[in-house]
Design an enzyme around this catalytic site. Structure first.
Site, PDB file in Angstrom:
ATOM      1  CE1 TYR A 265      -8.232   7.488   0.872  1.00  0.00           C
ATOM      2  CE2 TYR A 265      -9.472   9.446   1.495  1.00  0.00           C
ATOM      3  CZ  TYR A 265      -8.419   8.859   0.826  1.00  0.00           C
ATOM      4  OH  TYR A 265      -7.559   9.653   0.115  1.00  0.00           O
TER       5      TYR A 265
ATOM      6  CD  GLU B 187      -4.784   7.865  -0.122  1.00  0.00           C
ATOM      7  OE1 GLU B 187      -5.412   8.558  -0.926  1.00  0.00           O
ATOM      8  OE2 GLU B 187      -4.074   6.902  -0.473  1.00  0.00           O
TER       9      GLU B 187
END
Ligand code: GDP
Ligand code: MN
Length: 381
Positions: free
Chosen positions: A101, A189
């Site tokens: 992530y 993101e």
């Protein structure tokens, strides 16, 4: 402003952040043709402006053109968190070895940009953040200084097992940060930031939110604007220079000033009511603005009563009153309306309205209590 994954990946591509080749399709047959052009296994992904598509069945693998057509058809028939899927992304399927992530957010608390990295990315990142927040490493970045390379390398060394992956991740972070700053983002993101065969890291998903207040600096982002991000009412309101946000209650609110509008919503809630919208008619309200505001609010079938709360400073209460009267002459107002007028020219404004039979309050608490009673009374009938 939010944009779709395929749009965010286009921007990633411009910044040299590694992404897959991609095509989009609004019909199943077109998805099939895209899959056939890529050859081999493909991934088909719903393009909606919400997360959690994977868990909602909006991300599917297909081994052939035929399967791609079937899966794309299924996905195009989905509603994900109430949003219809109107487009799918088709890309060669990646063989994922690990999901990382990577995210940059504007953190108002610390007044910095925060880089977040985890070796446990994927669809359960929210749960990870709730149960094991220590597994998401954070690096605050002061926008004046930019990314501190030493601190970044330390975090990357703790997250990625090989120098090769660390080097790629460092490159991606730098490019992502440059994009974040140059395009005035509030969030960028990559989840998953996936390790695939050949020691390669790829952005398999992409999410970008832009700061709406900085959009005027970015005409190049105009092409990414998605009308579906805003309700029809919001679009109509913007056209008339009104600041409007749809909510799901039944009390239509017309207020002057954003701060007062928010306080009004709080007070309506406090009295047990539910606002149907946020609406700021702005500082210098013309009668036309009030007319347009009423038109938009009355177009919402959920609205059972209207509260108008005006604290006249630059706004003149008689302008507001004239707008209400103009609206009365032009549109049918079938729901009760409670008006609170105070401030500049309030005596004149109240006089105009009382002459036409309106009840006009001076105290906000009285007006709110009254409008909430109206709605409750209506519901009991
Ligand atoms: P989200 O659920 O809205 O965040 O959508 P994502 O694009 O992140 O996809 C959800 C999950 O689908 C990912 O975490 C992956 O596990 C999986 N996925 C996405 N793309 C691929 C792909 O190309 N190959 C494989 N095998 N899985 C994928
Ligand atoms: Mn994702």
């Amino acid at each position: 402003m939010k944009i779709h994954e395929y749009q965010a990946k286009e921007l990633f591509g411009e910044y040299g952040i590694p992404v897959q080749a991609q095509e989009t399709a609004t019909e199943a047959q077109a998805a099939r043709r895209a899959a056939e052009r890529f050859g081999g296994e493909v991934v088909i992904k719903a393009q909606v402006l919400v997360g959690g598509r994977g868990k909602a069945g909006g991300v599917q693998l297909a081994a052939s053109g035929e399967e791609a057509e079937k899966k794309a058809g299924d996905i195009l028939a989905l509603q994900i968190k109430d949003l219809p899927v109107e487009r799918v992304l088709v890309a060669p399927a990646a063989d994922i070895q690990q999901e990382y992530y990577l995210g940059l957010i504007l953190d108002r608390g610390s007044k910095t940009i925060v880089l977040m990295i985890s070796a446990e990315g994927g669809v359960d990142i929210e749960e990870l953040a709730a149960t094991s927040p220590e597994k998401i490493r954070q690096l605050p970045i002061n926008p004046v200084d930019g990314v501190e390379v030493g601190a970044l390398r330390k975090i990357l060394a703790e997250t990625f097992p090989s120098p090769e992956l660390q080097k790629q991740a460092e490159d991606t972070v730098e490019k992502l940060y440059r994009l974040f700053i140059e395009k005035d983002c509030s969030l960028v993101e990559i989840n998953p930031y996936a390790k695939v065969e050949g020691e390669q890291l790829l952005a398999l998903d992409a999410k970008i939110n832009f700061d709406d207040n900085a959009l005027y600096k970015h005409p190049e982002l105009e092409r990414f604007k998605n009308p579906e991000e805003y309700s029809d009412d919001e679009i109509e309101a913007r056209r008339h220079g009104l600041s409007f946000v749809s909510l799901d209650g039944d009390i239509g609110c017309i207020v002057n000033g954003a701060g007062l509008a928010m306080a009004t919503l709080d007070i309506v809630k406090l009295y047990g009511g539910n606002p149907a919208n946020f609406l700021d008619v702005g500082g210098s309200s013309s009668p036309e603005k009030v007319l347009n505001a009423l038109r938009i609010i009355l177009g919402n079938p959920k609205v059972k009563a209207i509260l108008i709360n005006i604290f006249g400073g630059i706004t003149r209460c008689d302008d507001i009153a004239n707008g209400i009267l103009m609206a009365m002459d032009q549109i049918e107002i079938k729901v009760p309306m409670v008006i609170r007028l105070i401030g500049t020219n309030d005596v004149e404004g109240r006089k105009l309205l009382t002459e036409r039979g309106f009840q006009v309050a001076e105290q906000l608490s009285d007006a709110v209590a009254q409008v909430v009673r109206q709605v409750e009374g209506g519901a009991a009938q």
